[in-house]
Design a protein around this motif. Structure first.
Motif, short mmCIF file in Angstrom:
data_model
loop_
_atom_site.label_atom_id
_atom_site.label_comp_id
_atom_site.label_asym_id
_atom_site.label_seq_id
_atom_site.Cartn_x
_atom_site.Cartn_y
_atom_site.Cartn_z
N ASP A 278 0.30 3.74 1.94
CA ASP A 278 0.50 4.04 3.37
C ASP A 278 1.75 3.34 3.90
N TYR A 279 1.97 2.11 3.47
CA TYR A 279 3.17 1.38 3.90
C TYR A 279 4.44 2.08 3.38
N LEU B 141 4.83 5.16 2.78
CA LEU B 141 5.00 6.44 3.47
C LEU B 141 5.22 6.30 4.97
N GLY B 142 5.25 5.05 5.46
CA GLY B 142 5.49 4.82 6.87
C GLY B 142 4.27 5.05 7.75
N ARG B 143 3.09 5.07 7.15
CA ARG B 143 1.87 5.30 7.92
C ARG B 143 1.23 4.00 8.38
N SER B 144 1.79 2.87 7.95
CA SER B 144 1.27 1.56 8.33
C SER B 144 2.43 0.58 8.45
N ASP B 145 2.30 -0.35 9.39
CA ASP B 145 3.31 -1.38 9.53
C ASP B 145 2.99 -2.60 8.68
N SER C 204 0.84 -1.20 0.00
CA SER C 204 0.00 0.00 0.00
C SER C 204 0.87 1.25 0.00
#
Length: 46
Positions: free
Chosen positions: A33-34, A36-40, A31
């Motif tokens: 988000d992944y 961009l570091g917004r999700s693990d 994703s």
């Protein structure tokens, strides 16, 4: 996307736009988000 562009992203000299983020996320099957570091969690729901 050429190696010089990727190197600039990695070194923080340039930021990827929406289209580039989508291409990179699709290539690695993760994703945005992944990226961009917004999700693990690298996976995403289609």
């Amino acid at each position: 996307m050429n190696q010089n562009t990727i190197s600039r992203y990695e070194n923080g000299e340039r930021e990827a736009g929406y289209r580039e983020l989508i291409m990179i996320a699709d290539y690695f099957n993760v994703s945005i988000d992944y990226l961009l570091g917004r999700s693990d969690k690298p996976d995403f729901k289609k």
